[in-house]
Design a protein around this motif. Structure first.
Motif, PDB file in Angstrom:
ATOM      1  N   LEU A   1       0.841  -1.207   0.000  1.00  0.00           N
ATOM      2  CA  LEU A   1       0.000   0.000   0.000  1.00  0.00           C
ATOM      3  C   LEU A   1       0.870   1.249   0.000  1.00  0.00           C
ATOM      4  O   LEU A   1       0.614   2.197  -0.741  1.00  0.00           O
ATOM      5  CB  LEU A   1      -0.945  -0.009   1.209  1.00  0.00           C
ATOM      6  N   PHE A   2       1.933   1.224   0.822  1.00  0.00           N
ATOM      7  CA  PHE A   2       2.885   2.342   0.881  1.00  0.00           C
ATOM      8  C   PHE A   2       3.461   2.637  -0.504  1.00  0.00           C
ATOM      9  O   PHE A   2       3.650   3.793  -0.889  1.00  0.00           O
ATOM     10  CB  PHE A   2       4.004   1.997   1.869  1.00  0.00           C
ATOM     11  N   ALA A   3       3.720   1.560  -1.272  1.00  0.00           N
ATOM     12  CA  ALA A   3       4.348   1.727  -2.591  1.00  0.00           C
ATOM     13  C   ALA A   3       3.338   2.087  -3.685  1.00  0.00           C
ATOM     14  O   ALA A   3       3.741   2.383  -4.814  1.00  0.00           O
ATOM     15  CB  ALA A   3       5.092   0.444  -2.954  1.00  0.00           C
ATOM     16  N   GLY A   4       2.034   2.036  -3.364  1.00  0.00           N
ATOM     17  CA  GLY A   4       1.034   2.468  -4.342  1.00  0.00           C
ATOM     18  C   GLY A   4       0.184   1.358  -4.945  1.00  0.00           C
ATOM     19  O   GLY A   4      -0.614   1.619  -5.841  1.00  0.00           O
ATOM     20  N   TYR A   5       0.371   0.119  -4.471  1.00  0.00           N
ATOM     21  CA  TYR A   5      -0.424  -1.011  -4.998  1.00  0.00           C
ATOM     22  C   TYR A   5      -1.733  -1.112  -4.227  1.00  0.00           C
ATOM     23  O   TYR A   5      -1.743  -0.949  -3.007  1.00  0.00           O
ATOM     24  CB  TYR A   5       0.364  -2.321  -4.872  1.00  0.00           C
ATOM     25  N   GLN A   6      -2.808  -1.395  -4.973  1.00  0.00           N
ATOM     26  CA  GLN A   6      -4.123  -1.524  -4.335  1.00  0.00           C
ATOM     27  C   GLN A   6      -4.925  -2.619  -5.012  1.00  0.00           C
ATOM     28  O   GLN A   6      -4.667  -2.969  -6.174  1.00  0.00           O
ATOM     29  CB  GLN A   6      -4.894  -0.194  -4.470  1.00  0.00           C
ATOM     30  N   SER A   7      -5.932  -3.118  -4.259  1.00  0.00           N
ATOM     31  CA  SER A   7      -6.999  -3.947  -4.836  1.00  0.00           C
ATOM     32  C   SER A   7      -6.509  -5.209  -5.531  1.00  0.00           C
ATOM     33  O   SER A   7      -7.033  -5.589  -6.570  1.00  0.00           O
ATOM     34  CB  SER A   7      -7.835  -3.126  -5.842  1.00  0.00           C
ATOM     35  N   TRP A   8      -5.498  -5.872  -4.949  1.00  0.00           N
ATOM     36  CA  TRP A   8      -5.135  -7.186  -5.483  1.00  0.00           C
ATOM     37  C   TRP A   8      -6.207  -8.184  -5.075  1.00  0.00           C
ATOM     38  O   TRP A   8      -6.906  -7.995  -4.059  1.00  0.00           O
ATOM     39  CB  TRP A   8      -3.758  -7.629  -4.976  1.00  0.00           C
ATOM     40  N   GLU A   9      -6.367  -9.214  -5.897  1.00  0.00           N
ATOM     41  CA  GLU A   9      -7.397 -10.227  -5.631  1.00  0.00           C
ATOM     42  C   GLU A   9      -6.999 -11.093  -4.436  1.00  0.00           C
ATOM     43  O   GLU A   9      -7.807 -11.367  -3.570  1.00  0.00           O
ATOM     44  CB  GLU A   9      -7.570 -11.108  -6.865  1.00  0.00           C
TER      45      GLU A   9
END
Ligand SMILES: *[C@@H]1O[C@H](CO)[C@@H](O)[C@H](O)[C@H]1NC(C)=O
Ligand SMILES: *[C@@H]1O[C@H](CO)[C@@H](O)[C@H](O)[C@H]1NC(C)=O
Length: 264
Positions: free
Chosen positions: A193-201
């Motif tokens: 989340l800190f790195a900008g990734y969201q909404s993985w399955e």
């Protein structure tokens, strides 16, 4: 009729210049040597280390431990300079070029189109950790690496973050499959989340029953489980061959660069 000798002379000249070009090309090939030499010892290290990097990326080198001592400066320059970013960006562009067509072809089927990403050196880069730990020249220190994982401050590999968002936009189900353990779930999620990734399955980590399995076995078993759940794994991105090989494989696998360490 007076022109004919001139035409003939011109075509002979053209033919001989074509022959000169061809012989020039062959003379270049003749300069390839099996005993390459470099102008200075720095150049010799660069020459050797670039060839070493090719051998580890292609897996010609087979399993390996630490990077060669003479390649520390080379690996640092590779990771910190534009080459790592460029190689990663080309891998991401190749992935996206495949993804759009693959999705169109798969839409006819009933399976859910999925893309599998590894985490370390794929979505996230641990370069800040390796920068202060010898760039892979030192023996792996599980204690200090776990502290780095718990800090949850690894940055995104920018081209992977871009690809991740593009694949989500296309409608892929994104599945993260990492060799990190279940005990590292919270810090891994926080870092993503800190790195900008969201909404993985889903985020799949090693369970206690997976400890001791090779990455090839553990990851192959999890890809088989995904397919049993109705996912069609069209693409798989990882920095290790052990992220990618073993049945079932994705339709296409994308190897990201990593000259710092090897995992079997
Ligand atoms: C490994 O890392 C820990 C924590 O930073 C440190 O205390 C220890 O000395 C390191 N071990 C070696 C062999 O460098
Ligand atoms: C992970 O986070 C959850 C929810 O915030 C918490 O209940 C759990 O204890 C955490 N686990 C670890 C291992 O820290």
């Amino acid at each position: 009729m007076r022109l004919l000798p001139l035409v003939l002379a011109l075509s002979l000249a053209a033919a001989s210049s074509a022959a000169a070009t061809a012989s020039g090309a062959w003379s270049v090939l003749r300069t390839v040597t099996d005993a390459p030499t470099a102008a200075s010892s720095d150049d010799a290290d660069t020459l050797f280390c670039d060839s070493w990097r090719l051998s580890v990326e292609t897996a010609n080198a087979g399993p390996w431990g630490a990077i060669p001592v003479r390649c520390v400066a080379f690996v640092q320059a590779y990771m910190e300079g534009p080459r790592y970013a460029s190689d990663s960006a080309v891998a991401a562009a190749d992935s996206l070029a495949f993804a759009s067509g693959a999705l169109a072809a798969a839409e006819a089927g009933a399976a859910k189109p999925a893309w599998v990403f590894d985490v370390d050196e794929t979505l996230l880069t641990n370069a800040p950790y390796y920068a202060v730990n010898g760039w892979g020249s030192q023996e792996f220190n599980e204690t200090s690496f776990d502290e780095w994982v718990d800090a949850a401050k690894a940055p995104a590999l920018p081209s992977s973050l871009k690809l991740y968002k593009e694949l989500q936009g296309l409608g892929f189900h994104i599945i993260l499959l990492t060799g990190r353990t279940e005990f590292q779930r919270n810090s891994t999620e926080a870092n993503l989340l800190f790195a900008g990734y969201q909404s993985w399955e889903k985020l799949i980590l090693r369970q206690p029953s997976d400890i001791g399995k090779t990455a090839v076995l553990y990851k192959s078993e999890r890809r088989a489980a995904m397919e049993a759940e109705g996912f069609k794994i069209l693409g798989n991105s990882g920095d290790q061959w052990s992220d990618l090989i073993g049945p079932p494989m994705a339709t296409r696998s994308f190897k990201l660069p990593n000259p710092m360490y090897f995992i079997s």
